[in-house]
Motif scaffolding. Structure first.
Motif, PDB file in Angstrom:
ATOM      1  N   ARG A 207     -28.747   2.009  -8.972  1.00 32.73           N
ATOM      2  CA  ARG A 207     -28.531   1.592 -10.362  1.00 32.73           C
ATOM      3  C   ARG A 207     -27.234   0.802 -10.481  1.00 32.73           C
ATOM      4  O   ARG A 207     -27.136  -0.144 -11.274  1.00 32.73           O
ATOM      5  CB  ARG A 207     -28.466   2.814 -11.281  1.00 32.73           C
ATOM      6  CG  ARG A 207     -29.770   3.537 -11.472  1.00 32.73           C
ATOM      7  CD  ARG A 207     -29.644   4.529 -12.614  1.00 32.73           C
ATOM      8  NE  ARG A 207     -30.710   5.505 -12.625  1.00 32.73           N
ATOM      9  CZ  ARG A 207     -30.889   6.395 -13.580  1.00 32.73           C
ATOM     10  NH1 ARG A 207     -30.054   6.415 -14.611  1.00 32.73           N
ATOM     11  NH2 ARG A 207     -31.875   7.263 -13.528  1.00 32.73           N
ATOM     12  N   LEU A 208     -26.226   1.211  -9.700  1.00 35.47           N
ATOM     13  CA  LEU A 208     -24.940   0.523  -9.742  1.00 35.47           C
ATOM     14  C   LEU A 208     -25.069  -0.907  -9.221  1.00 35.47           C
ATOM     15  O   LEU A 208     -24.610  -1.863  -9.856  1.00 35.47           O
ATOM     16  CB  LEU A 208     -23.921   1.303  -8.922  1.00 35.47           C
ATOM     17  CG  LEU A 208     -22.496   0.739  -8.864  1.00 35.47           C
ATOM     18  CD1 LEU A 208     -21.913   0.571 -10.254  1.00 35.47           C
ATOM     19  CD2 LEU A 208     -21.607   1.649  -8.018  1.00 35.47           C
ATOM     20  N   ASP A 209     -25.702  -1.068  -8.062  1.00 37.53           N
ATOM     21  CA  ASP A 209     -25.901  -2.418  -7.529  1.00 37.53           C
ATOM     22  C   ASP A 209     -26.714  -3.266  -8.486  1.00 37.53           C
ATOM     23  O   ASP A 209     -26.421  -4.460  -8.698  1.00 37.53           O
ATOM     24  CB  ASP A 209     -26.614  -2.348  -6.170  1.00 37.53           C
ATOM     25  CG  ASP A 209     -25.635  -2.352  -5.007  1.00 37.53           C
ATOM     26  OD1 ASP A 209     -24.456  -2.705  -5.210  1.00 37.53           O
ATOM     27  OD2 ASP A 209     -26.056  -1.998  -3.898  1.00 37.53           O
ATOM     28  N   ASP A 210     -27.754  -2.696  -9.058  1.00 33.63           N
ATOM     29  CA  ASP A 210     -28.623  -3.454  -9.946  1.00 33.63           C
ATOM     30  C   ASP A 210     -27.837  -4.000 -11.133  1.00 33.63           C
ATOM     31  O   ASP A 210     -27.998  -5.167 -11.521  1.00 33.63           O
ATOM     32  CB  ASP A 210     -29.765  -2.554 -10.424  1.00 33.63           C
ATOM     33  CG  ASP A 210     -30.898  -3.332 -11.066  1.00 33.63           C
ATOM     34  OD1 ASP A 210     -31.334  -4.333 -10.479  1.00 33.63           O
ATOM     35  OD2 ASP A 210     -31.339  -2.939 -12.156  1.00 33.63           O
ATOM     36  N   ALA A 211     -26.957  -3.174 -11.701  1.00 33.39           N
ATOM     37  CA  ALA A 211     -26.172  -3.600 -12.859  1.00 33.39           C
ATOM     38  C   ALA A 211     -25.120  -4.635 -12.470  1.00 33.39           C
ATOM     39  O   ALA A 211     -24.945  -5.650 -13.161  1.00 33.39           O
ATOM     40  CB  ALA A 211     -25.505  -2.389 -13.502  1.00 33.39           C
ATOM     41  N   VAL A 212     -24.408  -4.395 -11.371  1.00 27.86           N
ATOM     42  CA  VAL A 212     -23.369  -5.335 -10.947  1.00 27.86           C
ATOM     43  C   VAL A 212     -23.990  -6.659 -10.507  1.00 27.86           C
ATOM     44  O   VAL A 212     -23.489  -7.734 -10.840  1.00 27.86           O
ATOM     45  CB  VAL A 212     -22.517  -4.723  -9.815  1.00 27.86           C
ATOM     46  CG1 VAL A 212     -21.561  -5.766  -9.242  1.00 27.86           C
ATOM     47  CG2 VAL A 212     -21.723  -3.526 -10.331  1.00 27.86           C
ATOM     48  N   ASP A 213     -25.096  -6.585  -9.773  1.00 30.11           N
ATOM     49  CA  ASP A 213     -25.766  -7.815  -9.337  1.00 30.11           C
ATOM     50  C   ASP A 213     -26.190  -8.662 -10.536  1.00 30.11           C
ATOM     51  O   ASP A 213     -26.150  -9.902 -10.488  1.00 30.11           O
ATOM     52  CB  ASP A 213     -26.988  -7.485  -8.479  1.00 30.11           C
ATOM     53  CG  ASP A 213     -26.621  -7.032  -7.078  1.00 30.11           C
ATOM     54  OD1 ASP A 213     -25.412  -7.025  -6.746  1.00 30.11           O
ATOM     55  OD2 ASP A 213     -27.544  -6.684  -6.315  1.00 30.11           O
ATOM     56  N   GLY A 214     -26.613  -8.004 -11.595  1.00 30.25           N
ATOM     57  CA  GLY A 214     -26.985  -8.740 -12.800  1.00 30.25           C
ATOM     58  C   GLY A 214     -25.822  -9.536 -13.360  1.00 30.25           C
ATOM     59  O   GLY A 214     -25.984 -10.673 -13.817  1.00 30.25           O
ATOM     60  N   SER A 271     -29.976   8.082  -6.684  1.00 31.76           N
ATOM     61  CA  SER A 271     -30.462   6.744  -7.027  1.00 31.76           C
ATOM     62  C   SER A 271     -30.544   5.906  -5.760  1.00 31.76           C
ATOM     63  O   SER A 271     -29.947   4.838  -5.629  1.00 31.76           O
ATOM     64  CB  SER A 271     -29.542   6.072  -8.056  1.00 31.76           C
ATOM     65  OG  SER A 271     -30.037   4.808  -8.447  1.00 31.76           O
ATOM     66  N   THR A 272     -31.314   6.399  -4.796  1.00 32.66           N
ATOM     67  CA  THR A 272     -31.398   5.765  -3.475  1.00 32.66           C
ATOM     68  C   THR A 272     -32.654   4.917  -3.296  1.00 32.66           C
ATOM     69  O   THR A 272     -32.904   4.410  -2.207  1.00 32.66           O
ATOM     70  CB  THR A 272     -31.362   6.844  -2.374  1.00 32.66           C
ATOM     71  OG1 THR A 272     -32.393   7.802  -2.618  1.00 32.66           O
ATOM     72  CG2 THR A 272     -30.011   7.546  -2.341  1.00 32.66           C
ATOM     73  N   SER A 273     -33.437   4.772  -4.349  1.00 32.71           N
ATOM     74  CA  SER A 273     -34.630   3.935  -4.297  1.00 32.71           C
ATOM     75  C   SER A 273     -34.247   2.506  -4.674  1.00 32.71           C
ATOM     76  O   SER A 273     -33.813   2.251  -5.801  1.00 32.71           O
ATOM     77  CB  SER A 273     -35.695   4.468  -5.261  1.00 32.71           C
ATOM     78  OG  SER A 273     -36.844   3.660  -5.247  1.00 32.71           O
ATOM     79  N   THR A 274     -34.360   1.580  -3.737  1.00 36.23           N
ATOM     80  CA  THR A 274     -33.905   0.208  -3.936  1.00 36.23           C
ATOM     81  C   THR A 274     -34.598  -0.446  -5.133  1.00 36.23           C
ATOM     82  O   THR A 274     -35.811  -0.357  -5.288  1.00 36.23           O
ATOM     83  CB  THR A 274     -34.177  -0.630  -2.671  1.00 36.23           C
ATOM     84  OG1 THR A 274     -33.575   0.029  -1.554  1.00 36.23           O
ATOM     85  CG2 THR A 274     -33.600  -2.018  -2.793  1.00 36.23           C
ATOM     86  N   LYS A 275     -33.799  -1.108  -5.973  1.00 34.01           N
ATOM     87  CA  LYS A 275     -34.330  -1.765  -7.171  1.00 34.01           C
ATOM     88  C   LYS A 275     -34.698  -3.231  -6.928  1.00 34.01           C
ATOM     89  O   LYS A 275     -35.519  -3.782  -7.660  1.00 34.01           O
ATOM     90  CB  LYS A 275     -33.289  -1.710  -8.306  1.00 34.01           C
ATOM     91  CG  LYS A 275     -32.700  -0.341  -8.600  1.00 34.01           C
ATOM     92  CD  LYS A 275     -33.709   0.609  -9.165  1.00 34.01           C
ATOM     93  CE  LYS A 275     -33.052   1.943  -9.540  1.00 34.01           C
ATOM     94  NZ  LYS A 275     -34.041   2.954  -9.933  1.00 34.01           N
ATOM     95  N   ASP A 281     -35.660  -1.337   1.801  1.00 33.56           N
ATOM     96  CA  ASP A 281     -36.001  -0.142   1.018  1.00 33.56           C
ATOM     97  C   ASP A 281     -35.389   1.132   1.590  1.00 33.56           C
ATOM     98  O   ASP A 281     -35.600   2.222   1.043  1.00 33.56           O
ATOM     99  CB  ASP A 281     -37.517   0.005   0.882  1.00 33.56           C
ATOM    100  CG  ASP A 281     -38.233   0.014   2.226  1.00 33.56           C
ATOM    101  OD1 ASP A 281     -37.571  -0.122   3.270  1.00 33.56           O
ATOM    102  OD2 ASP A 281     -39.481   0.147   2.218  1.00 33.56           O
ATOM    103  N   THR A 282     -34.610   1.017   2.661  1.00 36.18           N
ATOM    104  CA  THR A 282     -33.944   2.192   3.237  1.00 36.18           C
ATOM    105  C   THR A 282     -32.421   2.068   3.205  1.00 36.18           C
ATOM    106  O   THR A 282     -31.728   2.938   3.712  1.00 36.18           O
ATOM    107  CB  THR A 282     -34.385   2.400   4.699  1.00 36.18           C
ATOM    108  OG1 THR A 282     -33.887   1.322   5.507  1.00 36.18           O
ATOM    109  CG2 THR A 282     -35.893   2.471   4.824  1.00 36.18           C
TER     110      THR A 282
END
Length: 375
Positions: A207-214, A271-275, A281-282
């Motif tokens: 979730r953190l990567d997804d938000a920062v990447d955005g 939150s280890t499931s890649t977004k 995916d690992t």
């Protein structure tokens, strides 16, 4: 199909937990098989998981009819159903808990998310649920909100194991660790056996990567592109460094001198499931082969690690100086990490509140036929 990556992680001292539970998984023997064959040594749950289990599963029907005929409200029915599932999972994991002297074999149960900003309500609900489950290897999940942190201290002081959850920043992690230590100090003052008290701090990654990447995608510079997908893993390794520092300082050493068997709060990667499909995916599992930590994952991610996961010799984000530089670089790009972390915490709690409300709707529908039969 191979389990080599799962075994390698386990051999390196990483505890693999399943982030899922359901009545069908328990009754059908699926969780037992994962414990026996997939190196699973613990279970985590949350309201979204229970929403899916109750909406999709038929294994709850008999219990729901009984509760409806007995006049249970949907709120009380939810307590009963979740406690039943967690109790059965805890019983399956009891041999692991005994064999590892409490290091593993834990099942986590979330407190009503609507209490996330109410310390007293969180303490009361967590104490009730812990008593209802009645198993020594159950942790109560409490969010690391401003109101949740003092609840962590109070619960630990009562000897109740706590999973401090929805952590997105190093500052919040430090506060969670300090809340645990404060609880241990109070428990010691009250004469409790500190060796029986456990806690984990759940750091959210994808979730953190997804938000920062955005945010990085809005900046759209080469420097921003170079940071994509780096922040969560960098933060994980910085959290590991902070964990070492916290358990090397005078406060922790004073506790260990007086209470030699006291256990440190462990880090748990959630939150280890890649977004993002552009990433492996690992990645949030195989890059965190950190001894003593816990990695909890949904079945899909566990399966991916078993199928094609490879634990690298040089994991992404492992170099701490580079990790610090990556985080500092966000500020240079005009991205406030603190703002992102605060927003994610709010969104996580709100998401669990929404799931909680959806569960209530499902229960009202599922319990209604039994009520009508009695009319």
């Amino acid at each position: 199909m191979t389990n080599d990556a799962l075994k390698e992680l386990s051999d390196r001292g990483v505890s693999l937990y399943l982030d899922d539970i359901s009545r069908s998984r328990l009754d059908g023997g699926d969780l037992r098989r994962m414990i026996e064959d997939r190196h699973v040594v613990g279970v985590t749950t949350n309201p979204s998981i229970f929403k899916k289990a109750l909406a999709d599963g038929e294994g709850y029907d008999d219990t729901l009819r009984m509760l409806a005929r007995s006049g249970f409200s949907t709120a009380d029915a939810l307590r009963v159903l979740t406690c039943m599932d967690v109790r059965d999972a805890a019983d399956l994991l009891a041999p692991v808990h005994t064999a590892t002297d409490g290091h593993d074999g834990w099942v986590s149960l979330e407190v009503n998310p609507f209490y996330a900003h109410d310390t007293d309500a969180t303490v009361a609900e967590a104490s009730l649920l812990h008593w209802m489950v009645g198993r020594p290897n159950v942790m109560m999940k409490v969010p690391a909100t401003v109101a949740g942190l003092p609840a962590v201290t109070e619960l630990v002081s009562r000897g109740i194991p706590v999973n401090v959850t929805v952590i997105f920043s190093l500052d919040r992690y430090r506060e969670a660790a300090e809340a645990y230590m404060a609880g241990l100090e109070r428990a010691a003052e009250e004469g409790r056996d500190l060796t029986a008290i456990r806690s984990v701090a759940s750091f959210y990654l994808a979730r953190l990567d997804d938000a920062v990447d955005g945010q990085l995608d809005i900046v759209r510079t080469p420097d921003a592109e170079a940071l994509r997908g780096r922040i969560a893993l960098s933060h994980a390794h910085l959290a590991q460094e902070m964990h070492t520092e916290l358990h090397s300082d005078s406060r922790w050493k004073a506790l260990t001198r007086k209470h030699p068997g006291v256990r440190p709060q462990r880090l748990l990667w959630a939150s280890t499931s890649t977004k993002d499909d552009r990433y492996s995916d690992t990645r949030y599992v195989t890059n965190l082969a950190l001894r003593g930590s816990i990695n909890t994952m949904p079945e899909k991610t566990l399966q991916a690690v078993a199928d094609h996961g490879t634990v690298p010799a040089e994991p992404l984000g492992a170099e701490v100086p580079d990790a610090r530089e990556a985080v500092r670089h966000l500020d240079m790009l005009g991205i406030s990490f603190a703002d992102v972390a605060d927003r994610l915490e709010t969104e996580a709690v709100t998401g669990f509140e929404d799931a909680w409300q959806e569960i209530q709707k499902v229960l009202r529908t599922r319990m209604k036929p039994a009520e009508e039969e009695d009319d």
